[in-house]
Design a protein around this motif. Structure first.
Motif, mmCIF file in Angstrom:
data_model
loop_
_atom_site.group_PDB
_atom_site.id
_atom_site.type_symbol
_atom_site.label_atom_id
_atom_site.label_comp_id
_atom_site.label_asym_id
_atom_site.label_seq_id
_atom_site.Cartn_x
_atom_site.Cartn_y
_atom_site.Cartn_z
ATOM 1 N N VAL A 112 0.835 -1.203 0.000
ATOM 2 C CA VAL A 112 0.000 0.000 0.000
ATOM 3 C C VAL A 112 0.869 1.252 0.000
ATOM 4 C CG1 VAL A 112 -1.639 1.341 1.386
ATOM 5 C CG2 VAL A 112 -1.990 -1.103 1.069
ATOM 6 N N TYR A 113 1.929 1.239 0.793
ATOM 7 C CA TYR A 113 2.788 2.421 0.932
ATOM 8 C C TYR A 113 4.014 2.374 0.020
ATOM 9 C CZ TYR A 113 0.044 3.910 4.904
ATOM 10 O OH TYR A 113 -0.984 4.336 5.706
ATOM 11 N N ASP A 114 4.079 1.458 -0.915
ATOM 12 C CA ASP A 114 5.208 1.326 -1.843
ATOM 13 C C ASP A 114 6.540 1.210 -1.109
ATOM 14 O OD1 ASP A 114 3.678 1.323 -4.122
ATOM 15 O OD2 ASP A 114 3.709 3.507 -4.300
ATOM 16 N N GLY A 115 6.574 0.473 -0.015
ATOM 17 C CA GLY A 115 7.811 0.227 0.712
ATOM 18 C C GLY A 115 8.173 1.280 1.738
ATOM 19 N N LYS A 116 7.506 2.426 1.768
ATOM 20 C CA LYS A 116 7.824 3.496 2.727
ATOM 21 C C LYS A 116 6.697 3.582 3.759
ATOM 22 C CE LYS A 116 9.643 5.927 -1.185
ATOM 23 N NZ LYS A 116 8.683 5.997 -2.257
ATOM 24 N N VAL A 117 6.659 2.625 4.677
ATOM 25 C CA VAL A 117 5.577 2.558 5.657
ATOM 26 C C VAL A 117 5.879 3.504 6.819
ATOM 27 C CG1 VAL A 117 4.276 1.026 7.166
ATOM 28 C CG2 VAL A 117 5.224 0.152 5.042
ATOM 29 N N PRO A 118 4.965 4.413 7.147
ATOM 30 C CA PRO A 118 5.166 5.267 8.330
ATOM 31 C C PRO A 118 5.225 4.393 9.594
ATOM 32 C CG PRO A 118 3.414 6.145 6.940
ATOM 33 C CD PRO A 118 3.773 4.802 6.399
ATOM 34 N N PRO A 119 6.037 4.777 10.573
ATOM 35 C CA PRO A 119 6.255 3.890 11.728
ATOM 36 C C PRO A 119 5.032 3.693 12.618
ATOM 37 C CG PRO A 119 7.338 6.005 12.056
ATOM 38 C CD PRO A 119 6.828 5.993 10.658
ATOM 39 N N ALA A 120 4.132 4.628 12.673
ATOM 40 C CA ALA A 120 3.013 4.526 13.616
ATOM 41 C C ALA A 120 1.733 3.993 12.978
ATOM 42 C CB ALA A 120 2.751 5.890 14.251
ATOM 43 N N VAL A 121 1.808 3.451 11.771
ATOM 44 C CA VAL A 121 0.609 2.964 11.088
ATOM 45 C C VAL A 121 0.262 1.574 11.588
ATOM 46 C CG1 VAL A 121 -0.298 2.225 8.860
ATOM 47 C CG2 VAL A 121 0.935 4.349 9.046
ATOM 48 N N ARG A 122 -1.005 1.391 11.902
ATOM 49 C CA ARG A 122 -1.517 0.091 12.351
ATOM 50 C C ARG A 122 -2.640 -0.339 11.413
ATOM 51 N NH1 ARG A 122 2.648 0.097 14.307
ATOM 52 N NH2 ARG A 122 3.177 0.318 16.476
#
Length: 186
Positions: A112-122
């Motif tokens: 979903v984030y193209d490999g750049k996942v924000p750290p606080a996403v659940r």
């Protein structure tokens, strides 16, 4: 001895099938090539692909609850038609993603984030949070009551943890002097 009849009682069925098959062949052979190959290759190929995808992958609908953590799709395909239509390159809630049975929640986030996942996403559904190491198919079956609508949100406690760690923009030499002065006072 009586001669064998030339026509049997059900001969009309065989003759009708042969006639229809010949007519179908002639119609196909003499038709336009665009129609011909669309009917023979494109439609069956599309049906095969949809059926194959349905049998080998699971579909998940993804919703993002917080605007701050919506994926950035501004780098996606950009054509002249889309110049005025900015909504082609924005996130749409309910977007479908397909994954195999062994995919994890981390795989979902990375896609979903193209490999750049924000750290606080659940990720979760129906008020239950999934861990990153959970099997996606089993988590949906267990937590989501087999309803593959997964919600992403920003966890406030994780966001607070990242904000609590202050960063000083001092050089390492100055920091050692300060820490040495604090150690000598104690």
């Amino acid at each position: 001895m009586a001669a064998l009849p030339k026509r049997w009682a059900w001969t009309f069925l065989k003759e009708g099938i042969k006639f229809r098959a010949g007519r179908l062949y002639e119609t196909f052979w003499n038709s336009q090539s665009s129609v011909k190959y669309t009917v023979v290759f494109l439609y069956p190929g599309a049906l095969f692909y949809v059926r194959w995808r349905a049998e080998t992958q699971y579909k998940y609908n993804i919703f993002v609850a917080d605007k701050e953590v919506e994926p950035d799709y501004s780098h996606k395909l950009y054509t002249s038609f889309e110049k005025e239509k900015n909504w082609f390159r924005t996130w749409k809630n309910g977007s479908a993603f397909y994954f195999p049975a062994m995919a994890t929640v981390r795989d979902l986030k990375e896609k979903v984030y193209d490999g750049k996942v924000p750290p606080a996403v659940r990720a979760g559904c129906y008020g239950r949070m999934m861990e990153d190491s959970d099997n996606l198919a089993l988590a949906v079956r267990t937590f989501c009551r087999r309803d593959p609508k997964i919600v992403f949100w920003e966890e406030e406690t994780e966001k607070a943890k990242t904000k609590e760690q202050p960063t000083t923009e001092l050089s390492p030499a100055v920091e050692t002097l300060i820490s040495g002065a604090q150690a000598s006072k104690a």
